[in-house]
Design an enzyme around this catalytic site. Structure first.
Site, short mmCIF file in Angstrom:
data_model
loop_
_atom_site.label_atom_id
_atom_site.label_comp_id
_atom_site.label_asym_id
_atom_site.label_seq_id
_atom_site.Cartn_x
_atom_site.Cartn_y
_atom_site.Cartn_z
N GLY B 144 0.74 -1.37 0.16
CA GLY B 144 0.03 0.46 0.42
C GLY B 144 0.91 1.28 0.02
O GLY B 144 1.80 1.74 -0.33
N ARG B 145 0.78 2.98 0.96
CA ARG B 145 0.55 3.80 0.44
C ARG B 145 1.98 3.85 0.79
O ARG B 145 3.81 3.79 0.40
CB ARG B 145 0.17 4.66 0.92
CG ARG B 145 -0.92 5.49 0.16
CD ARG B 145 -1.47 6.21 1.02
NE ARG B 145 -1.54 6.53 2.48
CZ ARG B 145 -2.21 5.54 3.57
NH1 ARG B 145 -3.50 4.91 2.60
NH2 ARG B 145 -2.38 5.45 4.44
N ILE B 146 2.04 3.07 2.39
CA ILE B 146 3.86 3.10 2.88
C ILE B 146 5.07 1.79 2.53
O ILE B 146 5.97 2.23 2.27
CB ILE B 146 3.50 2.52 4.47
CG1 ILE B 146 2.42 3.35 5.17
CG2 ILE B 146 4.63 2.38 5.24
CD1 ILE B 146 1.95 3.36 6.71
N ALA B 225 3.81 -2.27 11.76
CA ALA B 225 2.37 -2.46 11.95
C ALA B 225 1.28 -2.30 12.63
O ALA B 225 1.52 -1.55 13.25
CB ALA B 225 2.20 -3.28 10.39
N ARG B 226 1.04 -3.97 12.76
CA ARG B 226 0.29 -4.22 13.97
C ARG B 226 0.72 -5.28 13.99
O ARG B 226 1.40 -6.45 14.17
CB ARG B 226 -1.18 -4.68 13.57
CG ARG B 226 -2.24 -3.50 13.23
CD ARG B 226 -1.95 -2.63 14.14
NE ARG B 226 -2.36 -1.43 14.35
CZ ARG B 226 -2.20 0.18 14.01
NH1 ARG B 226 -0.99 -0.15 13.73
NH2 ARG B 226 -2.94 0.93 14.19
N GLU B 255 -0.75 -3.16 24.18
CA GLU B 255 0.24 -1.91 23.94
C GLU B 255 -0.03 -1.00 24.78
O GLU B 255 -1.23 -1.00 25.25
CB GLU B 255 0.76 -1.39 22.97
CG GLU B 255 1.08 -1.90 22.11
CD GLU B 255 1.02 -0.96 20.67
OE1 GLU B 255 1.19 -0.10 20.80
OE2 GLU B 255 1.80 -2.15 19.65
N HIS B 274 6.19 1.87 20.21
CA HIS B 274 5.07 1.96 19.17
C HIS B 274 5.23 3.76 18.09
O HIS B 274 4.28 4.64 18.44
CB HIS B 274 3.83 1.88 19.19
CG HIS B 274 2.55 1.91 17.90
ND1 HIS B 274 1.26 0.86 18.51
CD2 HIS B 274 2.47 2.41 16.63
CE1 HIS B 274 1.11 0.72 17.42
NE2 HIS B 274 1.62 1.86 15.98
N ALA B 276 6.81 4.08 15.20
CA ALA B 276 7.60 4.57 13.54
C ALA B 276 6.16 5.93 13.39
O ALA B 276 7.10 6.47 12.24
CB ALA B 276 7.48 2.68 13.20
#
Lengths: 311, 311
Positions: B144-146, B225-226, B255, B274, B276
């Protein structure tokens, strides 16, 4: 004929194989022993060698170092006695450029400090927030083979790159996608300053109190070249006082770093064990190239890495 | 008066004071949403908005998360009950891509490990050999975009970039200098595997023991990401047993991670809080943009960040 290697990490058997063709025997010794049959020395930046060596080894012909830096060799003094000095060039350019870029990224994104933060039980807020790399300004001091590769990396990452160089032309720097700048202008405006230049009388102590004071309080200093480029006492004071945001050092005044190395206690500091040069391939080249040059000199051939004494 | 409940206690409402002043609602922070007067509920990714929300607050017509990923919202169930669901996309693409490439270069060059090693008194030989970035193979899961920005950054460093994404065709990747591969090839051949996929039922535990076993022993895994994309326990096993060379994680199963988070004991791991997504510019955008969308919704206009689906 004997060749002495003062570096205990040198692959002696492999190097002996490269010296067989000239009939030289390779031995390891931390201190070069006395001996009229000693004709060559293989060494490294932690071992200073000058013309006084001739008192012990009067027939010395060649000193070759497994480094690009030659500030540990008295090249002119040795040349007066007919001793050739060889360094290695271009054996680790990509590695140092890549490691430099990794440290530039690490400073701006804060990844080393954030790793320490999480491990100390803190999640938020960040003591020094990560910054955007695209558009951040990098000041590269030195535009030799490694500096050019670093500029390529940084321009590719979308950084605005300033280059400080006595030798490179404005056109050459512009063609690389960077802008030629005076040292003070780079220091005063860059997000990150990276030192990629050799130690000479002109660059020794290049970064001291005045230069650190010129830097932005949110700027980082990266040194993947030589410790002597920096006045380390001044750098420690600047970090403790928050005059700059942090630093990443791959070169320290004493290597290996002793337990009481002051930099180990400085805030916002990444320390590396002189690792920027390293990859498996570059390590082999770093030992093979000077060994081959010793063989060349002993065979009466032109060594590839001959260092010309300054005139 | 109608109420908007904000589940995130740290939401910087003061940054949206001007917009909020124009709305005919009470905006309040609370740990849970209940009552007939609640019309909207906003959360951070740490807070869950469950499918049974309307049992407690039957008049909610809008929910939102101030994050790109929306796995914390029961989107399908709430959309089926006529609730509009919001997220915030694209406010931190550069940051996440840059943080990812920072971690990739830090892993390949060994920056964190060498910093810890030096501080523990080590100097040489290195615990793990730094590698060149140029020519290393970067495997991107999710294009995707990232993912595309990560690919651009990897290409700029001379990395060989491959990607797997079942929703993106080969030609789209090729024009961006990326080779399309299947997941097996990606896991088996990459120097670095990095995750840029959303968390969905189909992507939960995407990286499990089987996938980790497919990876090279000298390969690295990055998860910005996750957390649940990776089988956390399997990653720990892989690191403890040397199945892969190392990893960097910015996200966790929960988290902030608990004090006894086992990952803190795993070798060759970089941990991040977390972070980024973070830069000073990006830090407020998700909150202010979501409030802007809330205002649009309450005025009867179309919000920017509506999650597709529903009717």
């Amino acid at each position: 004929m004997r060749v002495i290697c003062t570096d205990d990490t040198w692959p002696i058997e492999r190097a002996q194989g490269l010296l067989d063709r000239v009939g030289a025997t390779l031995e390891f010794a931390y201190e070069v022993p006395a001996g009229e049959d000693i004709v060559g020395i293989l060494t490294y930046p932690g071992c200073a060698i000058g013309p006084d060596m001739l008192e012990r080894t009067p027939n010395l012909k060649v000193v070759a170092t497994c480094s690009g830096g030659i500030d540990h060799l008295d090249v002119a003094g040795l040349a007066e006695h007919g001793v050739a000095c060889c360094n290695i060039r271009n054996f680790c350019d990509q590695e140092v450029a890549d490691h430099s870029m990794a440290l530039v990224y690490a400073c701006l994104r804060g990844v080393v400090m954030l790793d320490r933060l999480v491990r100390s039980g803190t999640w938020w807020p960040y003591p020094q927030p990560p910054r955007v790399v695209r558009g951040a300004r990098l000041g590269v001091i030195g535009f030799g083979a490694i500096g050019k590769l670093l500029v390529q990396n940084a321009v590719g990452a979308g950084m605005e790159v300033l280059v400080v160089s006595q030798h490179a032309s404005t056109e050459e720097i512009t063609a690389a996608g960077a802008t030629k700048a005076a040292l003070d202008d780079a220091l005063a405006t860059a997000d990150v300053i990276c030192l990629i230049t050799s130690v000479t009388d002109a660059t020794r102590g290049l970064i001291s109190t005045r230069e650190l004071a010129l830097m932005r309080t949110d700027a980082y200093l990266v040194n993947t070249a030589r410790a002597a480029l920096i006045d380390h006492e001044a750098l420690g004071r600047a970090l403790e006082a928050g005059e700059i945001a942090g630093c990443a050092l791959d070169a320290l005044p004493v290597e290996p770093a002793p337990a009481d190395e002051p930099a180990l206690a400085w805030p916002h500091t990444i320390v590396q064990p002189h690792a920027a040069f390293y990859s498996e391939a570059s390590e082999l080249r770093s030992f093979d190239n000077p060994t081959e040059d010793v063989a060349r000199v002993l065979a009466g051939e032109q060594p590839v890495g001959l260092v010309q004494p300054a005139v | 008066m109608r109420r908007v409940v904000i589940l995130d206690p740290l939401w910087p409402l003061e940054e949206s004071a001007d917009v909020l002043a124009t709305l005919d609602v009470v905006v309040e922070k609370a740990a849970a949403a209940s009552g007939d007067d609640v019309v909207a509920v906003l959360a951070a990714p740490e807070q869950r908005i469950a499918a049974d929300l309307l049992e407690h607050a039957p008049n909610v017509r809008l929910v939102g998360t101030c994050s790109t990923g929306y796995d914390n919202i029961a989107v399908a169930e709430l959309q089926a009950q006529g609730v509009t669901c919001l997220h915030v996309a694209g406010y931190c693409d550069d940051e996440v891509a840059e943080h990812t490439i920072t971690l990739a270069s830090a892993l390949l060059r060994g920056v964190h490990q060498l910093d810890r090693f030096t501080r523990a008194g080590g100097w040489w030989p290195f615990p793990r050999e730094p590698r060149r970035l140029r020519g290393s193979r970067l495997g991107i899961i999710g294009f995707g975009r990232i993912g595309r920005l990560v690919a651009a950054q990897g290409n700029a460093l001379g990395m060989e970039v491959i990607a797997a994404d079942e929703f993106v065709d080969e030609a789209t990747m090729r024009v961006l200098g990326v080779e399309q591969v299947d997941l097996d090839t990606l896991f088996e051949t990459s120097d670095v595997v990095t995750l840029h996929a959303p968390l969905l039922p189909s992507t939960r535990n995407l990286v499990n023991a089987r996938r980790l076993a497919q990876m090279r022993e000298d390969a690295y895994l990055i998860n910005c990401a996750r957390g649940p994309l990776v089988d956390h326990a399997a990653l720990g096993d892989a690191l403890l047993h040397g199945v892969i060379a190392g990893a960097a994680i910015d996200v966790y199963p929960s988290e902030p991670p608990p004090a006894d988070e086992p990952a803190f004991g795993w070798p060759n791991l970089i941990v991040q809080p977390h972070s980024a997504w973070y830069s000073p510019a990006a830090s407020l955008a998700p909150y202010t943009r979501q409030i802007d969308d809330l205002a649009r919704f309450l005025r009867g206009e179309q919000p920017d960040g509506v999650i597709p689906g529903g009717s």
